[in-house]
Design a protein around this motif. Structure first.
Motif, PDB file in Angstrom:
ATOM      1  N   UNK A   1       0.791  -1.223   0.000  1.00 53.50           N
ATOM      2  CA  UNK A   1       0.000   0.000   0.000  1.00 53.50           C
ATOM      3  C   UNK A   1       0.820   1.267   0.000  1.00 53.50           C
ATOM      4  N   UNK A   2       1.735   1.388   0.954  1.00 51.71           N
ATOM      5  CA  UNK A   2       2.531   2.608   1.049  1.00 51.71           C
ATOM      6  C   UNK A   2       3.420   2.785  -0.169  1.00 51.71           C
ATOM      7  N   UNK A   3       4.000   1.681  -0.649  1.00 57.69           N
ATOM      8  CA  UNK A   3       4.872   1.753  -1.815  1.00 57.69           C
ATOM      9  C   UNK A   3       4.082   2.182  -3.042  1.00 57.69           C
ATOM     10  N   UNK A   4       2.885   1.590  -3.225  1.00 59.92           N
ATOM     11  CA  UNK A   4       2.092   1.923  -4.408  1.00 59.92           C
ATOM     12  C   UNK A   4       1.616   3.374  -4.372  1.00 59.92           C
ATOM     13  N   UNK A   5       1.266   3.888  -3.181  1.00 60.37           N
ATOM     14  CA  UNK A   5       0.856   5.281  -3.080  1.00 60.37           C
ATOM     15  C   UNK A   5       2.015   6.211  -3.411  1.00 60.37           C
ATOM     16  N   UNK A   6       3.186   5.882  -2.914  1.00 65.69           N
ATOM     17  CA  UNK A   6       4.366   6.698  -3.215  1.00 65.69           C
ATOM     18  C   UNK A   6       4.662   6.675  -4.710  1.00 65.69           C
ATOM     19  N   UNK A   7       4.452   5.499  -5.340  1.00 62.42           N
ATOM     20  CA  UNK A   7       4.697   5.374  -6.779  1.00 62.42           C
ATOM     21  C   UNK A   7       3.690   6.215  -7.569  1.00 62.42           C
ATOM     22  N   UNK A   8       2.437   6.228  -7.110  1.00 63.59           N
ATOM     23  CA  UNK A   8       1.423   7.045  -7.773  1.00 63.59           C
ATOM     24  C   UNK A   8       1.799   8.519  -7.707  1.00 63.59           C
ATOM     25  N   UNK A   9       2.197   8.965  -6.531  1.00 64.96           N
ATOM     26  CA  UNK A   9       2.591  10.369  -6.351  1.00 64.96           C
ATOM     27  C   UNK A   9       3.775  10.702  -7.236  1.00 64.96           C
ATOM     28  N   UNK A  10       4.793   9.824  -7.219  1.00 69.65           N
ATOM     29  CA  UNK A  10       6.003  10.074  -8.011  1.00 69.65           C
ATOM     30  C   UNK A  10       5.682  10.107  -9.504  1.00 69.65           C
ATOM     31  N   UNK A  11       4.782   9.238  -9.931  1.00 69.18           N
ATOM     32  CA  UNK A  11       4.419   9.193 -11.347  1.00 69.18           C
ATOM     33  C   UNK A  11       3.734  10.490 -11.771  1.00 69.18           C
ATOM     34  N   UNK A  12       2.839  11.006 -10.923  1.00 69.46           N
ATOM     35  CA  UNK A  12       2.153  12.245 -11.279  1.00 69.46           C
ATOM     36  C   UNK A  12       3.119  13.430 -11.238  1.00 69.46           C
ATOM     37  N   UNK A  13       4.018  13.435 -10.278  1.00 69.18           N
ATOM     38  CA  UNK A  13       5.018  14.494 -10.210  1.00 69.18           C
ATOM     39  C   UNK A  13       5.911  14.482 -11.456  1.00 69.18           C
ATOM     40  N   UNK A  14       6.254  13.287 -11.927  1.00 72.09           N
ATOM     41  CA  UNK A  14       7.072  13.178 -13.135  1.00 72.09           C
ATOM     42  C   UNK A  14       6.305  13.668 -14.358  1.00 72.09           C
ATOM     43  N   UNK A  15       5.010  13.382 -14.382  1.00 70.51           N
ATOM     44  CA  UNK A  15       4.147  13.845 -15.475  1.00 70.51           C
ATOM     45  C   UNK A  15       4.119  15.374 -15.528  1.00 70.51           C
ATOM     46  N   UNK A  16       3.955  16.022 -14.368  1.00 71.11           N
ATOM     47  CA  UNK A  16       3.946  17.480 -14.328  1.00 71.11           C
ATOM     48  C   UNK A  16       5.318  18.051 -14.661  1.00 71.11           C
ATOM     49  N   UNK A  17       6.378  17.383 -14.182  1.00 68.29           N
ATOM     50  CA  UNK A  17       7.741  17.852 -14.465  1.00 68.29           C
ATOM     51  C   UNK A  17       8.011  17.838 -15.966  1.00 68.29           C
ATOM     52  N   UNK A  18       7.472  16.844 -16.658  1.00 69.24           N
ATOM     53  CA  UNK A  18       7.628  16.782 -18.108  1.00 69.24           C
ATOM     54  C   UNK A  18       6.959  17.988 -18.766  1.00 69.24           C
ATOM     55  N   UNK A  19       5.763  18.342 -18.270  1.00 68.20           N
ATOM     56  CA  UNK A  19       5.054  19.500 -18.816  1.00 68.20           C
ATOM     57  C   UNK A  19       5.844  20.792 -18.558  1.00 68.20           C
ATOM     58  N   UNK A  20       6.401  20.913 -17.355  1.00 62.79           N
ATOM     59  CA  UNK A  20       7.194  22.094 -17.004  1.00 62.79           C
ATOM     60  C   UNK A  20       8.408  22.188 -17.910  1.00 62.79           C
ATOM     61  N   UNK A  21       9.069  21.055 -18.160  1.00 63.71           N
ATOM     62  CA  UNK A  21      10.259  21.031 -19.010  1.00 63.71           C
ATOM     63  C   UNK A  21       9.942  21.452 -20.439  1.00 63.71           C
ATOM     64  N   UNK A  22       8.676  21.284 -20.826  1.00 66.30           N
ATOM     65  CA  UNK A  22       8.250  21.690 -22.166  1.00 66.30           C
ATOM     66  C   UNK A  22       7.872  23.169 -22.222  1.00 66.30           C
ATOM     67  N   UNK A  23       8.049  23.868 -21.095  1.00 68.93           N
ATOM     68  CA  UNK A  23       7.794  25.304 -21.054  1.00 68.93           C
ATOM     69  C   UNK A  23       6.396  25.687 -20.623  1.00 68.93           C
ATOM     70  N   UNK A  24       5.656  24.764 -20.035  1.00 67.67           N
ATOM     71  CA  UNK A  24       4.287  25.021 -19.592  1.00 67.67           C
ATOM     72  C   UNK A  24       4.314  25.701 -18.224  1.00 67.67           C
ATOM     73  N   UNK A  25       4.077  27.007 -18.199  1.00 71.84           N
ATOM     74  CA  UNK A  25       4.143  27.771 -16.950  1.00 71.84           C
ATOM     75  C   UNK A  25       3.024  27.400 -15.987  1.00 71.84           C
ATOM     76  N   UNK A  26       1.830  27.107 -16.516  1.00 78.87           N
ATOM     77  CA  UNK A  26       0.733  26.723 -15.628  1.00 78.87           C
ATOM     78  C   UNK A  26       1.026  25.383 -14.957  1.00 78.87           C
ATOM     79  N   UNK A  27       1.703  24.485 -15.665  1.00 76.79           N
ATOM     80  CA  UNK A  27       2.075  23.193 -15.066  1.00 76.79           C
ATOM     81  C   UNK A  27       2.989  23.409 -13.865  1.00 76.79           C
ATOM     82  N   UNK A  28       3.809  24.440 -13.920  1.00 79.27           N
ATOM     83  CA  UNK A  28       4.691  24.749 -12.788  1.00 79.27           C
ATOM     84  C   UNK A  28       3.861  25.129 -11.561  1.00 79.27           C
TER      85      UNK A  28
END
Length: 243
Positions: free
Chosen positions: A32-59
């Motif tokens: 449970x704890x591992x999967x929740x941490x993985x979900x959080x990390x996956x979404x953070x990585x998704x947003x980081x990708x958007x930020x890296x593409x220059x998306x200011x709102x994603x930041x």
């Protein structure tokens, strides 16, 4: 259209429930704890990708998500993955009667929908000149936006704007309108038709702009028409309606 979407989303959710039921209960507890941490990390990585593409709102969205507590992050992701909730987010919505913001709530208040109307003068318009202003012509604009916030964090927004010229109380010209959006839900996307603009018949004499949004989520899609109109006073009205 709505019934077809909801049927598709319900089927997807049912299949997900069957798959989850096949996992041993002990695995749920251990992982449970591992999967929740993985979900959080996956979404953070998704947003980081958007930020890296220059998306200011994603930041801004990433900063808001990171500031949530652990329990709030889990709740946020649960909401984000709720198929029935996503189908409700873009229900038909009229604009406020005047420029400003109105709010409605879903999911016990954890999801807030904001409908924002605004408008005004545009002396900086590239279509305006000192000579035109001296002759009494003024450029104006009006917009209508629809924003979703999960636990106070901006997740999605669609907006349409009309740009136009007036003289006295008459709308004399409408310029190209525009539409913009953002959406931070993995597996979902927005696209829109070319923005149309026109001047309505007197006596309304409004500058109008509209676009058709297509939302696609997990294999289902639906269309919404968003329109805004204004006159010599600025913003007059707007809506988001099922196509």
């Amino acid at each position: 259209m709505r019934s077809a979407i909801r049927k598709g989303l319900t089927t997807t959710a049912a299949l997900a429930g069957i798959a989850l039921a096949m996992v041993p209960a002990s695995a749920h507890a251990d992982d449970g704890l591992v999967s929740q941490a993985a979900r959080v990390a996956k979404y953070q990585a998704y947003l980081a990708m958007k930020v890296a593409q220059g998306d200011e709102q994603a930041k801004e969205t990433a900063q808001g998500f990171n500031a949530l507590s652990g329990a709030q992050k889990t709740r946020f992701l649960d909401l984000l993955e709720d198929r029935s909730l996503m189908a409700k987010l873009f229900e038909d919505a009229e604009s406020p009667a005047a420029a400003g913001i109105t709010r409605s709530e879903l999911a016990g208040g954890d999801v807030v929908v904001e409908r924002e109307s605004s408008g005004g003068g545009d002396d900086a318009s590239p279509n305006s000149t000192a000579a035109l202003r001296a002759s009494g012509y003024r450029d104006r604009w009006a917009s209508y936006s629809y924003t979703d916030k999960f636990l106070g964090v901006k997740v999605s927004r669609v907006s349409v704007r009309t740009n136009y010229q007036v003289k006295g109380k008459d709308t004399t010209k409408v310029y190209p309108g525009s539409a913009s959006h953002y959406l931070y839900v993995p597996g979902c996307s927005f696209s829109h038709s070319p923005v149309k603009e026109w001047i309505s018949s007197p006596p309304a004499d409004n500058a109008q702009s509209e676009t058709i949004w297509t939302a696609s989520c997990w294999g289902s899609s639906w269309d919404e028409r968003e329109r805004v109109w204004g006159d010599y006073r600025g913003f007059v009205g707007g809506y988001l309606k099922d196509e």
